[in-house]
Design an enzyme around this catalytic site. Structure first.
Site, PDB file in Angstrom:
ATOM      1  N   LYS A   1       0.874  -1.165   0.000  1.00 39.60           N
ATOM      2  CA  LYS A   1       0.000   0.000   0.000  1.00 39.60           C
ATOM      3  C   LYS A   1       0.910   1.214   0.000  1.00 39.60           C
ATOM      4  O   LYS A   1       1.678   1.432   0.936  1.00 39.60           O
ATOM      5  CB  LYS A   1      -0.903   0.002   1.239  1.00 39.60           C
ATOM      6  CG  LYS A   1      -1.867   1.179   1.213  1.00 39.60           C
ATOM      7  CD  LYS A   1      -2.589   1.368   2.516  1.00 39.60           C
ATOM      8  CE  LYS A   1      -2.937   2.833   2.658  1.00 39.60           C
ATOM      9  NZ  LYS A   1      -3.489   3.151   3.966  1.00 39.60           N
TER      10      LYS A   1
ATOM     11  N   GLY B   1     -10.511   8.010   6.155  1.00 38.01           N
ATOM     12  CA  GLY B   1     -11.483   9.056   6.439  1.00 38.01           C
ATOM     13  C   GLY B   1     -12.848   8.578   6.877  1.00 38.01           C
ATOM     14  O   GLY B   1     -13.694   9.391   7.249  1.00 38.01           O
TER      15      GLY B   1
END
Lengths: 257, 331
Positions: free
Chosen positions: A96, A185
């Site tokens: 990632k 988020g």
């Protein structure tokens, strides 16, 4: 089923492994949610002398796919170095990729991101780039060799949900065949459900689960919401309309007067 | 009962020795080093006796068992400061303060002016806080030295040897209190790296431990008196290397600067780094296998939980009472 570099996952949940009250609670969160991917951040200091191996052993014992990340890297060079260490430590080609460009929002440096993605893809990595919803950047990332894109929902750890629904819808429509993961988020299971209803393939979370009062219960709640959103998307939801449309037929109804 | 051997002279070993001696059991304390020092995790402890604050992220036994600590230390070393502890956050992180309040008990909300009354040198910087009035703190090195001196005075023997607990157990009852050193025998024990600083800043007066909440870098500052402060501590999965990282220094110091800009002028007296021994649920464990008892996993709660752990070891040895933190895995 969506494939992420040839791998299908048990559900649409990828979970981070930081900030839990204890590794026991972390393991419980994975068990109750059925998440199939664990992201692990590698500090360069701990990569060098393998100082984190007690903890990594616990992560391995979860029996899920490990997605190492380059969290906290601010330059291409840092990210590439960290990726190489991660490949060695975790024995996986998955990475990632985070290249942070702005300290207050932890917004990705998309220019550095594209460059690092190219370098790592050419080197045999399978890159999961943490990006924005910008379509041009997304296109460049695909050209750089990425086969998965991970747009943010909102700034990391903010819990704000899907900040730019229009942008995310456009991204989904623009790249119908690319596996798309909402990364960062999200604060509530309803945010995850909304992402899945829009047709995203998975969500990646950490803080929303780890910092909940009962992380394992919250992980399960997210897994349920993801399942609901996935089902809803597959069921072809109705579109919104401006005027009321009675759900009970009115024609043939008996008149009272 | 014949003499009991305790291996490991950190906070766990010393508390077990003191408790057994209090119960009339003779003890020999064996450690690799001649005296307590920077090699021991407890040397770098914050010394907060703050069971309620720890309840924010720790399991229930930490809050309950930790409440024994202040009285225990006061009775045996005298050096306990009972001034409570104060939790504050910057304006932008008030959500974290609300969350902290939801997950803890034993506090009252304090306003900006009450914070100024409690700690004049933090005045004007914080508008809201939580005051845990019944909490306490101590100076770890001082408390350990007092404990050691009292043990010597009461006839405990100290032996310097890099001992193998299993070999000692062949000769008699042995308690392994070695902390992370026992990793080779405890497969599920892990190290959690902590980094801390000792600062001298006579300009700033703070009377009680202060916790500054921050989503990324929660910090605590513990006054040691005479303008000296302990500033801690990072929590990083992975046993410690020998050195502190630049990132940890940056984070710790910028948080101190946020508490009071005068910390910018502080002198850095010491930089510490060590591994806290922890089991997967971050709770301590007692394990028994014949003559060998292992007491370990105090994590970041050495001074807070060692008295309760020691009491449970004594209950096990003297009354054969199974401790609540005993688990089935053989030692």
């Amino acid at each position: 089923m969506t494939e992420f570099y040839g791998t299908t996952l048990p559900n649409g949940l990828m979970l981070g492994t930081a900030q839990y009250p204890s590794p026991a609670i972390l393991a419980d969160a994975f068990k109750r949610s059925g998440a199939g991917v664990a992201t692990v951040s590698l500090r360069r200091e701990s990569g060098q002398d393998r100082a984190g191996q007690d903890f990594w052993q616990l992560i391995h014992q979860l029996g899920v796919h490990i997605l190492p990340n380059t969290a906290g890297c601010h330059s291409v060079k840092e990210a590439v170095t960290t990726a190489h260490m991660a490949r060695e430590v975790f024995d996986t080609r998955w990475i990632k990729l985070e290249v942070i460009g702005e300290e207050d929002t932890l917004q990705p440096d998309v220019f550095g991101l594209v460059e690092a993605a190219r370098i790592l893809s050419e080197d045999g990595f399978q890159v999961f780039p943490y990006t924005t919803e910008d379509l041009v950047v997304a296109d460049r990332l695909l050209h750089a060799g990425c086969e998965v894109l991970m747009p943010w929902g909102a700034p990391i750890g903010s819990g704000l949900g899907l900040n730019n629904v229009f942008g995310l819808r456009a991204m989904r429509a623009h790249f119908p065949d690319v596996p798309l993961v909402i990364d960062a988020g999200l604060g509530l299971p309803s945010h995850a459900a909304a992402a899945m209803e829009m047709g995203f393939d998975a969500v990646l979370l950490n803080t929303a689960v780890a910092k909940a009062g009962d992380p394992a219960a919250m992980a399960e709640a997210f897994a349920s919401a993801i399942r609901a959103g996935q089902l809803a998307h597959a069921a072809d939801p109705m579109g919104p309309r401006d005027m009321a449309a009675p759900s009970t037929p009115v024609i043939g109804k008996a008149f009272l007067e | 009962m014949t003499e009991v051997t305790i291996i490991g002279g950190g906070v766990a070993g010393l508390c077990v020795a003191r408790t057994l001696l209090d119960c009339g059991v003779g003890v020999v304390l064996v450690d690799r080093h001649k005296d307590i020092g920077p090699h021991a995790c407890s040397w770098w402890a914050g010394g907060m006796l703050a069971p309620f604050c720890e309840g924010e992220s720790a399991e229930e036994p930490v809050v309950r068992l930790g409440r024994e600590a202040a009285d225990w230390w006061e009775a045996r070393t005298g050096a306990v400061h009972r001034c409570g502890s104060l939790v504050v956050s910057s304006m932008r992180d008030t959500a974290d303060l609300a969350r902290f309040a939801r997950r803890t008990t034993g506090f009252r909300h304090v306003s900006g002016s009450e914070i100024s009354d409690l700690e004049p040198d933090l005045g004007g910087r914080f508008t809201k806080g939580l005051f845990f009035e019944s909490e306490a703190h101590l100076a770890p090195r001082h408390a350990l030295a007092r404990l050691r001196a009292s043990l010597l005075a009461d006839g405990a023997a100290f032996v310097q040897e890099d001992a193998d607990p299993d070999r000692y157990a062949q000769r008699g009852l042995t308690i392994d209190c070695r902390g992370y050193q026992a990793r080779d025998r405890l497969g599920d024990l892990r190290g959690v790296k902590g980094e801390m600083l000792v600062l001298s800043c006579p300009e700033v007066t703070v009377t009680r431990p202060i916790r500054l909440l921050h989503p990324r870098v929660p910090l605590y500052l513990v006054p040691r008196g005479d303008g000296v402060f302990m500033l801690g501590a990072t929590m990083i999965e992975g046993q410690a290397g020998r050195h502190v990282t630049a990132r940890a220094l940056l984070e710790l110091l910028s948080a101190a600067y946020a508490l009071n800009p005068a910390f910018g002028e502080a002198e850095v007296l010491e930089i510490g780094v060590d591994s806290r021994p922890a089991f997967p649920d971050n709770l301590p464990r007692i394990r028994r296998n014949g003559n060998l008892i292992r007491a370990n996993g105090l994590f970041r709660h050495g001074f807070l939980l060692a008295p309760a752990l020691a009491r449970m070891v004594a209950d096990l040895i003297i009354d054969n009472k199974t401790p609540e933190v005993m688990d089935e895995t053989a030692a």
